[in-house]
Structure formats: structure tokens, C-alpha cells
Design an enzyme around this catalytic site. Sequence first.
Site, PDB file in Angstrom:
ATOM      1  N   HIS A 137       0.835  -1.202   0.000  1.00 15.10           N
ATOM      2  CA  HIS A 137       0.000   0.000   0.000  1.00 15.10           C
ATOM      3  C   HIS A 137       0.867   1.249   0.000  1.00 15.10           C
ATOM      4  CE1 HIS A 137      -3.065   2.964   1.117  1.00 15.10           C
ATOM      5  NE2 HIS A 137      -2.178   3.395   1.991  1.00 15.10           N
ATOM      6  N   HIS A 142       1.421   5.065  -2.736  1.00 17.69           N
ATOM      7  CA  HIS A 142       1.792   6.445  -2.460  1.00 17.69           C
ATOM      8  C   HIS A 142       3.006   6.955  -3.228  1.00 17.69           C
ATOM      9  CE1 HIS A 142      -0.921   7.482   0.889  1.00 17.69           C
ATOM     10  NE2 HIS A 142      -0.804   6.234   1.291  1.00 17.69           N
ATOM     11  N   GLU A 183      -5.634   9.532   0.226  1.00 22.96           N
ATOM     12  CA  GLU A 183      -6.021   8.123   0.249  1.00 22.96           C
ATOM     13  C   GLU A 183      -7.123   7.778  -0.757  1.00 22.96           C
ATOM     14  OE1 GLU A 183      -4.536   5.736   1.593  1.00 22.96           O
ATOM     15  OE2 GLU A 183      -3.298   6.620   3.160  1.00 22.96           O
ATOM     16  N   SER A 202      -4.194   0.958  -4.509  1.00 18.80           N
ATOM     17  CA  SER A 202      -3.678  -0.306  -3.996  1.00 18.80           C
ATOM     18  C   SER A 202      -4.775  -1.309  -3.676  1.00 18.80           C
ATOM     19  CB  SER A 202      -2.836  -0.048  -2.738  1.00 18.80           C
ATOM     20  OG  SER A 202      -3.622   0.561  -1.723  1.00 18.80           O
TER      21      SER A 202
END
Length: 276
Positions: A137, A142, A183, A202
Site C-alpha cells: 500500500h 503512495h 487516500e 492499492s
Amino acid sequence: MLIEELVAGRTEPARSAPPPGAAADWTIPQHWERFTAEEHGVWDLLFARQQELLAGRAVRAFHEGLDVLRLSHPGIPQLEELNERLFARTGWTVVSVPGLVPDDIFFDHLANRRFPAGNFIRKASQLDYLEEPDVFHDVFGHVPLLAQPEVADFMQGIGKHGLHALEVGALHRLARLYWYTVEFGLAREDGDLKIYGAGILSSFGETRFSLESDVPHRPKFDLTRVLRTRYRSDAFQQSYFVIDSFQDLLGRTFSHGLEELYGELDSLPDLDPAVV
């Protein structure tokens, strides 16, 4: 996990000291050599299926970041090699942490252009859901966009404003901003909706849901509304806020005086993400 107290599932209440083996800033050596062949295999499986799924669904900058940072190389990335390329692009580095970190530690890392990544990967039986962010993730979701200057600056701004939000008791507001942008943000690119939020990038299931389901709302990004809107970390989102560009997001967020806005919103009720 108390959603409005812990920032987007990434942090934990303050502890008096870091865990054994961690530095004062909660960082630990990656020790890349300790990852097993099975763990590298989990990364490769997650990477392959998510890269295929995101074709045509993620913003161009995400795919460019994967290429520039060479994240398609098999196996869990070695952070030392990754950081050479990332730092050359935007001055950011990725640091290993054992798991959730205290709020002030998390924001201090971001304010200094360091992104904390969990130094573990989910098991093969947990491919589709893991509550605590792991290396897939954090790095796949990111890091590619941290090679984009506007995103790099926005994330640093989140860090600086996060430290201030802690001081003035407005962490729940800042958590909502982080949640609905970093997010679970969507962007309009060439007239189409595209994904840029790491929580979607993700996630195998939420990738399609965020763009194709008739269930969630997809309003245009509005800072005041974002700061007032609750969220859930245990289900797909009921609202996704849509930006026009990363430059627009940066300008709309940090040119309005967040501190003054916090005070103005104290007298207004929270908003339900399921209701327009």
C-alpha cells in the site's frame, strides 16, 4: 481504531517511547534481505494484477511514477535504490517503520519530505484487505505520485498543517482532508474520472467501485465540505471528491488559511458522506 482520532488508519495514540529496535523517530532499517521468496511473490502478484487493472483508470502521473522509479522490477523494492531516484526527482525519501506511528511522528516525517512505509507485507491470504498499511500500500499506492512535484509539495503541506492541527485540536479536520485526497481522491483528466488516491490505487476491489459503481457520490472537491465530511475505514467510500488537477488541489487547500477555517466550522454539523 477511532477514525476521527487516528489519521486515516496510519497513526496511533502517542506513546512515551518508540518500540525496541526503532530510532527516536520510529524508523527502522529495512533489512531487505530478510524478506522471503513468498513475500516477494506476494508483492509481484499484487503489483501485476493492480497494474493491469489500473490501465486507463489511474492518472497519468501515477503510471509515469511507476516507470521513473522502476517499481516494476520484481520483488519488494529496496528503499536505498528507490530513494536515489525519488530524491533526485522531488527531494523525498521513503523510511521504514514497524507499523503505525504516533501522530506527531507521522506529520513530522511528512513535513520533512519523508514518507513512512510499513516494513512488512500482507500474507497471501490477505490480498484483498489489510487494515494496517503495509509496504505494498505504502510504496505502490503512495510513492509513484511523490515523484510529481505538486503532489510532493501537497504532502509536505499536509505534514506541516498536521503538526499545527495537533496543537489546536483540529486533527479530525486534517484527517478528513488526508483521507479524501491522499487516500481516496479522484481527478478529472481529459474529461474522464481517474484515480489518484493511494487507498484506491492499492485496492483491487475499490478500483472498479470508485469509478464504475452507481452507489457513491462524486462531488467536485470543496475544501469546506471535505473538512466537514465524516468517513469510514472499514468499507468502500460513499463519497469521492474530484479535483481538476494537482496544482488546483494545492492552491485550493493551502491558500485559504486552514486555521481560520477550523474555527468557522466548529459551529456547523458534520456531514454524512452518503448524503448529498
